[in-house]
Design a protein around this motif. Sequence first.
Motif, PDB file in Angstrom:
ATOM      1  N   PHE A 117       0.830  -1.198   0.000  1.00 46.74           N
ATOM      2  CA  PHE A 117       0.000   0.000   0.000  1.00 46.74           C
ATOM      3  C   PHE A 117       0.870   1.257   0.000  1.00 46.74           C
ATOM      4  N   HIS A 155      -0.522   2.647  -6.735  1.00 44.17           N
ATOM      5  CA  HIS A 155      -1.641   2.484  -5.791  1.00 44.17           C
ATOM      6  C   HIS A 155      -2.976   2.829  -6.449  1.00 44.17           C
ATOM      7  N   HIS A 161      -4.381  -3.261  -5.336  1.00 43.95           N
ATOM      8  CA  HIS A 161      -4.718  -2.139  -4.459  1.00 43.95           C
ATOM      9  C   HIS A 161      -6.240  -1.983  -4.374  1.00 43.95           C
TER      10      HIS A 161
END
Length: 451
Positions: A117, A155, A161
């Motif tokens: 992340f 991301h 994600h």
Amino acid sequence: MEMLTLLMLGAGALSILLLLILVVRMPPFVALLLVATGLALAAGVPVEQLTEAIEGGLGKTLGHIAVIIALGAMIGRMVELSGGAEALAGYMVRRFGQRRVPIAMMFTAFGVGIPVFFEVGVIMLMPLAYGLARSRGLRLVSLALPMCAVLLVVHALLPPHPGMVAVAGELGIDIGRMLMLGLPIAGLTSVAIFLASKVLTRRHLAISDDVAASLTNATSTVSNESPALPRAGLVASLIALPIALIMLGTLASMLMPESAMGRSLLMFLGIPYVALMVGVLACAYLLGIRRGMPLATVSEVLGSAIPGVAMVILVTGAGGAFARVLVSTGIGGALAEALQSTGLPLLLMAFSVTLLLRAAQGPTTVALMTTAGIIAPLVAEASLSASQLALLGLAMGAGGMALSHVNDPGFWIVTRMLGLSVADGLRTWTPLTTVGGFVALILILLLWPWV
């Protein structure tokens, strides 16, 4: 219910959501559930059907994204604790040479950012950036700002994600196709961001005393081989493994005849959660057990990834509940009709709505899930091809990348770790993320006629 009433309900719900998140500082998970519940009641959903309306949307979203996010986080955790990020950075620095350290860190950020992340990636790589800036006499901002922006690109645009996985589930987008189209778009966007950062960091930018002290004390270990670190090639292969399996599964379903040998196996291995599970097992063995880590420790490391992503999963699920209420009550359709009357093509509409919501409330995932609920009725009527549907999702990701500013937690993480003032963050980080969003949109528009 009349369209005007539905539009007023939708606009009121979005306004209250922004108020709760920005002014009241209510956790997004609670705010989304509260607004979704209130909106369902206001739109006339009977009380006895309320639980089904909220839990149905939340359950559908979580059923698709929870396992993917959790498994992706486990891969990232094994890479992090094994020293994989340092190994990749060291290899890239040696490969590109001492004068191209910023390029090396950009490539490292792209690779590390796929399973990790955004916030975790920044925290993982920033100590390496401190050490390299000090030992090579480089400006920290010139080195680390594009590195952080590349982490945001990955991301915002790529599975596993949460934003992209959630959008894929909500709109029925094939994740393998999203990866095939998203990887080159993310790569070219990263190059554009790197070039733009050279212009944005040209002027002198003061850094805080705390960061200056960290730079003074920092040491760099990425230029030398260390027996304690895994091989960079191994780390890169483990990151690429689930991505390759997902893409191969999609290609097999597209190109191989149904009777072809191995088609079913490739499609099975290409199921996103299966591919990520294979990646987790490979990381556990090659980065853990084979390097002398006890099985109990490997299990503990994998388990430690879950608390860090639990709130992300819950927020995404609550976003799915809100999106479900928007669609099921007809509010999403009314909002979509109002947007359609502007004459904007669906692709630009998806980008613009996500961009506005991102600028208004901050977190990318909330903006993506809300947009998905608004445009879902239009998507259902548009008869898009599978590749166009994937590009539509990527356009939403591009909108969710841009205009990071003071209401975005990512803005504060980057500016604080770089020691930038708010004003300098708004002069550098905000335009850099916006450049990234619009470059990605341009690339998507160029691809659209060909798919």
